[in-house]
Design a protein around this motif. Structure first.
Motif, short mmCIF file in Angstrom:
data_model
loop_
_atom_site.label_atom_id
_atom_site.label_comp_id
_atom_site.label_asym_id
_atom_site.label_seq_id
_atom_site.Cartn_x
_atom_site.Cartn_y
_atom_site.Cartn_z
N TYR A 173 38.47 -17.71 7.51
CA TYR A 173 39.21 -16.85 6.59
C TYR A 173 40.00 -15.80 7.37
N ARG A 174 41.02 -15.28 6.74
CA ARG A 174 41.77 -14.16 7.30
C ARG A 174 41.19 -12.88 6.71
N VAL A 175 40.91 -11.92 7.58
CA VAL A 175 40.17 -10.73 7.15
C VAL A 175 40.80 -9.45 7.67
N ALA A 176 41.07 -8.54 6.76
CA ALA A 176 41.43 -7.17 7.12
C ALA A 176 40.20 -6.32 6.84
N ALA A 177 39.74 -5.58 7.84
CA ALA A 177 38.51 -4.82 7.71
C ALA A 177 38.76 -3.37 8.09
N THR A 178 38.18 -2.45 7.33
CA THR A 178 38.43 -1.03 7.57
C THR A 178 37.15 -0.29 7.94
N SER A 179 37.35 0.80 8.67
CA SER A 179 36.27 1.70 9.02
C SER A 179 36.90 3.06 9.34
N ARG A 180 36.12 4.11 9.26
CA ARG A 180 36.62 5.42 9.69
C ARG A 180 36.82 5.43 11.20
N ASN A 181 36.01 4.65 11.91
CA ASN A 181 36.05 4.62 13.37
C ASN A 181 36.48 3.23 13.83
N LEU A 182 37.73 3.11 14.28
CA LEU A 182 38.28 1.82 14.68
C LEU A 182 37.54 1.24 15.87
N ASN A 183 37.20 2.05 16.85
CA ASN A 183 36.49 1.56 18.03
C ASN A 183 35.13 0.97 17.66
N GLU A 184 34.45 1.62 16.74
CA GLU A 184 33.15 1.15 16.29
C GLU A 184 33.27 -0.20 15.60
N LEU A 185 34.31 -0.35 14.80
CA LEU A 185 34.54 -1.61 14.09
C LEU A 185 34.86 -2.73 15.06
N GLN A 186 35.75 -2.47 16.01
CA GLN A 186 36.13 -3.50 16.98
C GLN A 186 34.96 -3.91 17.86
N ALA A 187 34.12 -2.95 18.21
CA ALA A 187 32.95 -3.25 19.03
C ALA A 187 31.93 -4.07 18.24
N ALA A 188 31.81 -3.79 16.95
CA ALA A 188 30.83 -4.49 16.12
C ALA A 188 31.25 -5.93 15.85
N VAL A 189 32.54 -6.15 15.67
CA VAL A 189 33.02 -7.50 15.35
C VAL A 189 33.30 -8.29 16.62
N SER A 190 33.81 -7.62 17.64
CA SER A 190 34.13 -8.23 18.93
C SER A 190 34.89 -9.54 18.79
N ALA A 191 35.92 -9.51 17.97
CA ALA A 191 36.73 -10.71 17.76
C ALA A 191 38.20 -10.36 17.88
N GLU A 192 38.86 -11.00 18.79
CA GLU A 192 40.31 -10.84 18.92
C GLU A 192 40.95 -12.13 18.42
N SER A 193 41.55 -12.07 17.26
CA SER A 193 42.09 -13.27 16.64
C SER A 193 43.22 -12.89 15.70
N ASP A 194 44.14 -13.80 15.51
CA ASP A 194 45.21 -13.58 14.54
C ASP A 194 44.69 -13.56 13.12
N GLN A 195 43.43 -14.00 12.97
CA GLN A 195 42.81 -14.03 11.64
C GLN A 195 42.18 -12.69 11.26
N PHE A 196 42.10 -11.77 12.22
CA PHE A 196 41.37 -10.53 12.02
C PHE A 196 42.27 -9.32 12.23
N LEU A 197 42.23 -8.41 11.25
CA LEU A 197 43.02 -7.18 11.33
C LEU A 197 42.09 -5.98 11.13
N PRO A 198 41.67 -5.33 12.22
CA PRO A 198 40.84 -4.12 12.08
C PRO A 198 41.72 -2.91 11.81
N LEU A 199 41.28 -2.06 10.89
CA LEU A 199 42.08 -0.92 10.48
C LEU A 199 41.24 0.34 10.40
N ALA A 200 41.77 1.45 10.92
CA ALA A 200 41.12 2.75 10.76
C ALA A 200 41.62 3.35 9.44
#
Length: 284
Positions: free
Chosen positions: A29-56
């Motif tokens: 699936y394609r997923v946009a995910a939000t968090s107050r802390n972008l670094n925390e979100l990226q570290a938790a998911v640890s996925a670099e993909s065109d399917q994933f959009l992390p957002l602060a």
């Protein structure tokens, strides 16, 4: 042509939100995910993909929410499933919690959620499809938890507004579901996710016992598996007739049943007087 739905999930750096993000990405699936802390979100998911959009995102800010949803549509061309998962617990009696502490819980758990709904609805209405999941709690259906009054009030609000939302958006081909989890093994009961009053009152011994029970005994021993809960949400999102109310966990079901039994008992015991309040009623 891409057929899998695009998901937008708030509060995605921990707990149910994080489990859901990981499972969705693993299933393509394609997923946009939000968090107050972008670094925390990226570290938790640890996925670099065109399917994933992390957002602060600060869900208390309409501008921040609006920009995040616009970024999602810009990247994925649409948004199909919205999960309002961001929120936090608050443990304290109604008397000892201050006005500011209580209002902040509503700002995040209710008005932050409303910000997302307002900003995503124009996109969903235009495409005439979509599904909004509002994560409440069994504490939004039954409030018989000493010390959780304000938190329960926020989740009761989520129940009520989701029912109204479902009625309002049905004409556009959009679904709305209020999700009521019981105790799931997340970090919800840790200090970072569970607030307490700055000025506790010694008189509330029962509330302190409940607080200690949750932090020392229940935390880490919750029966619910967030991965399994995420799987249920994914199935509900693909259903052609998804539920308006979705209770998760055996404990949630039992507490809901207990509440309905109590409600039915009160209704029956006081029905004879309730019926006498109509203007047309004449005492026999």
């Amino acid at each position: 042509m891409e057929t899998k739905k695009v998901w937008f999930i708030t509060g995605a750096s921990k707990g149910l939100g994080l489990s859901l993000v990981k499972q969705l990405l693993n299933n393509g699936y394609r997923v946009a995910a939000t968090s107050r802390n972008l670094n925390e979100l990226q570290a938790a998911v640890s996925a670099e993909s065109d399917q994933f959009l992390p957002l602060a995102v600060d869900i208390k800010s309409e501008r921040s929410v609006e920009a995040a949803i616009a970024d999602t549509v810009r990247k994925f061309q649409r948004v199909d499933v919205v999960v309002n998962n961001a929120g936090y617990g608050l443990l304290g009696s109604l008397e000892e919690l201050s006005d500011s502490e209580s209002r902040e819980n509503f700002e995040v758990n209710v008005f932050g959620l409303l910000n997302v709904i307002r900003k995503v609805m124009p996109y969903l209405r235009e495409q005439k499809s979509g599904h909004i999941f509002n994560i409440a709690s069994i504490g939004g259906f039954t409030g018989l938890f000493p010390g959780f009054g304000v938190y329960c009030a926020t989740k009761f609000a989520v129940h009520g507004l989701t029912e109204a939302l479902a009625s309002e958006v049905k004409q556009f081909g959009i679904h709305a579901t209020v999700v009521s989890p019981g105790y799931f093994r997340t970090d919800f009961l840790t200090s970072g996710s569970l607030g307490s009053p700055k000025n506790p009152l010694e008189a509330y011994e029962e509330v302190r016992k409940v607080e200690q029970l949750h932090k020392s005994n229940i935390n880490g021993n919750q029966p619910g598996d967030p991965k399994k809960a995420a799987s249920v949400l994914m199935k509900a999102a693909e259903s052609t007739s998804p539920p308006l109310h979705l209770f998760l966990g055996e404990d949630s079901y039992q507490l809901a049943q207990d509440k309905m039994n109590l409600l039915n008992r009160d209704l029956e015991e006081w029905k004879y007087l309730a019926a006498k309040t109509n203007i047309e009623y004449t005492e026999q």
